[in-house]
Write a protein that holds these residues in place. Structure first.
Motif, PDB file in Angstrom:
ATOM      1  N   ALA A  46       0.784  -1.257   0.023  1.00 30.98           N
ATOM      2  CA  ALA A  46      -0.117   0.051   0.086  1.00 30.98           C
ATOM      3  C   ALA A  46       0.900   1.441   0.038  1.00 30.98           C
ATOM      4  O   ALA A  46       2.094   1.085   0.428  1.00 30.98           O
ATOM      5  N   VAL A  47       0.031   2.119  -0.177  1.00 31.19           N
ATOM      6  CA  VAL A  47       0.871   3.599  -0.069  1.00 31.19           C
ATOM      7  C   VAL A  47      -0.034   4.533   0.658  1.00 31.19           C
ATOM      8  O   VAL A  47      -1.051   4.614   0.691  1.00 31.19           O
ATOM      9  N   CYS A  48       0.455   5.382   1.753  1.00 28.36           N
ATOM     10  CA  CYS A  48      -0.220   5.834   2.681  1.00 28.36           C
ATOM     11  C   CYS A  48       0.456   6.990   3.179  1.00 28.36           C
ATOM     12  O   CYS A  48       1.495   7.439   2.396  1.00 28.36           O
ATOM     13  N   ARG A  49      -0.089   7.937   3.941  1.00 28.71           N
ATOM     14  CA  ARG A  49       0.452   9.216   4.668  1.00 28.71           C
ATOM     15  C   ARG A  49       0.821   9.057   6.037  1.00 28.71           C
ATOM     16  O   ARG A  49      -0.164   8.799   6.801  1.00 28.71           O
ATOM     17  N   ASN A  50       2.076   9.266   6.405  1.00 33.67           N
ATOM     18  CA  ASN A  50       2.416   9.040   7.702  1.00 33.67           C
ATOM     19  C   ASN A  50       1.834   8.035   8.735  1.00 33.67           C
ATOM     20  O   ASN A  50       1.297   8.216   9.830  1.00 33.67           O
ATOM     21  N   PRO A  51       2.182   6.904   8.311  1.00 34.85           N
ATOM     22  CA  PRO A  51       1.793   5.501   9.112  1.00 34.85           C
ATOM     23  C   PRO A  51       2.568   5.506  10.240  1.00 34.85           C
ATOM     24  O   PRO A  51       3.690   6.101  10.307  1.00 34.85           O
ATOM     25  N   ASP A  52       2.128   4.632  11.196  1.00 30.04           N
ATOM     26  CA  ASP A  52       2.639   4.309  12.548  1.00 30.04           C
ATOM     27  C   ASP A  52       3.450   3.055  12.195  1.00 30.04           C
ATOM     28  O   ASP A  52       2.791   2.194  12.076  1.00 30.04           O
TER      29      ASP A  52
END
Length: 267
Positions: free
Chosen positions: A18-24
């Motif tokens: 996946a591509v995401c924004r600011n993951p933990d």
């Protein structure tokens, strides 16, 4: 996103979930992913982050993948592992899931290719942020039974009463008319369900209803749709679904919330 199979079977490849924004990063601790050579990790892009895993390239050649596709249990295992990672990402930040078996030769090529698609990923993230996907299926009520009595069916056929054949045909015609009417009413109810849920949803997609012989269901499905719904409207959707069950007189199945696979567009 085009699947990019590596060319050297004795090397490693980069699998992208996946591509995401600011993951933990802690969200992925302990997840096995699709392989056991390396843990699931994050790959920083310029403005986004990819969720990746190093895998053996030989396990994802065209030949190996075709073999896997023919093994239903193995394919389900991979799909579940992929989905688990995507779900973990979506639980902590807006996430664009990538198709099963999206690979690149190495992290550098993955970073370059994904960065080049950044605008499309950002557009998808804006569309699905703080939303979830919900499925709605509507089933027609059981068809009216043939009301010709068992006694008539077992009557002495050797001495039929005058006009018995015509009466039988009339009964069969009446049964078919009632079944057609029931089906028409179910289809109208399905349109009502879809139109009212679409007013609540941000976006929607109508899918082909599952044929009973393919799904194993004896029920007749008259609506198979999926909806992108804002998180804060989830309770409203549940109440609407219950109200529609009572008003429309059809069986309605509500499923979700899911990662919004159906609404990420072409990435």
């Amino acid at each position: 996103m085009t699947q990019r199979g590596p060319g050297h079977t004795d090397a490693h490849a980069t699998y992208v979930f996946a591509v995401c924004r600011n993951p933990d990063p802690s969200a992925f601790v302990g997840l096995p992913g699709v392989a056991d050579e390396a843990p699931v990790s994050i790959l920083p892009l310029e403005t986004l982050t990819a969720i990746v895993q190093k895998v053996r390239a030989r396990d994802f050649t065209d030949e190996a993948w075709q073999t896997r596709l023919s093994d239903q249990r193995e394919l389900e295992r991979y799909a579940r592992a992929h989905h688990d990672v995507v779900t973990a990402a979506a639980a902590c930040c807006p996430t664009v899931p990538l198709p099963l078996a999206t690979l690149y030769h190495d992290e550098r090529r993955a970073r370059d290719a994904l960065t080049n698609e950044a605008d499309r990923f950002h557009a998808a993230l804006r569309r699905i942020a703080h939303h979830a996907e919900w499925g709605v299926k509507v089933y027609a009520p059981p068809c009216p039974p043939d009301d010709s009595s068992r006694s008539a069916a077992l009557a002495d056929r050797s001495r039929p009463a005058p006009g018995a054949g015509l009466a039988y045909l009339e009964r069969k015609r009446g049964v078919q008319e009632r079944r057609d009417q029931s089906q028409d009413e179910a289809l109208q109810a399905a349109e009502t369900v879809d139109s009212e849920v679409r007013l609540l949803a941000t976006a929607s997609r109508r899918l082909r209803p599952h044929a009973p012989q393919l799904s194993g269901e004896r029920r007749i499905q008259v609506l198979n749709a999926t909806y992108l719904v804002a998180e804060h409207r989830a309770d409203e959707l549940a109440l609407l679904t219950q109200s529609l069950r009572e008003r429309a007189g059809v069986e309605i199945e509500l499923s979700g919330p899911w990662v919004p696979y159906s609404f990420i567009g072409e990435v």
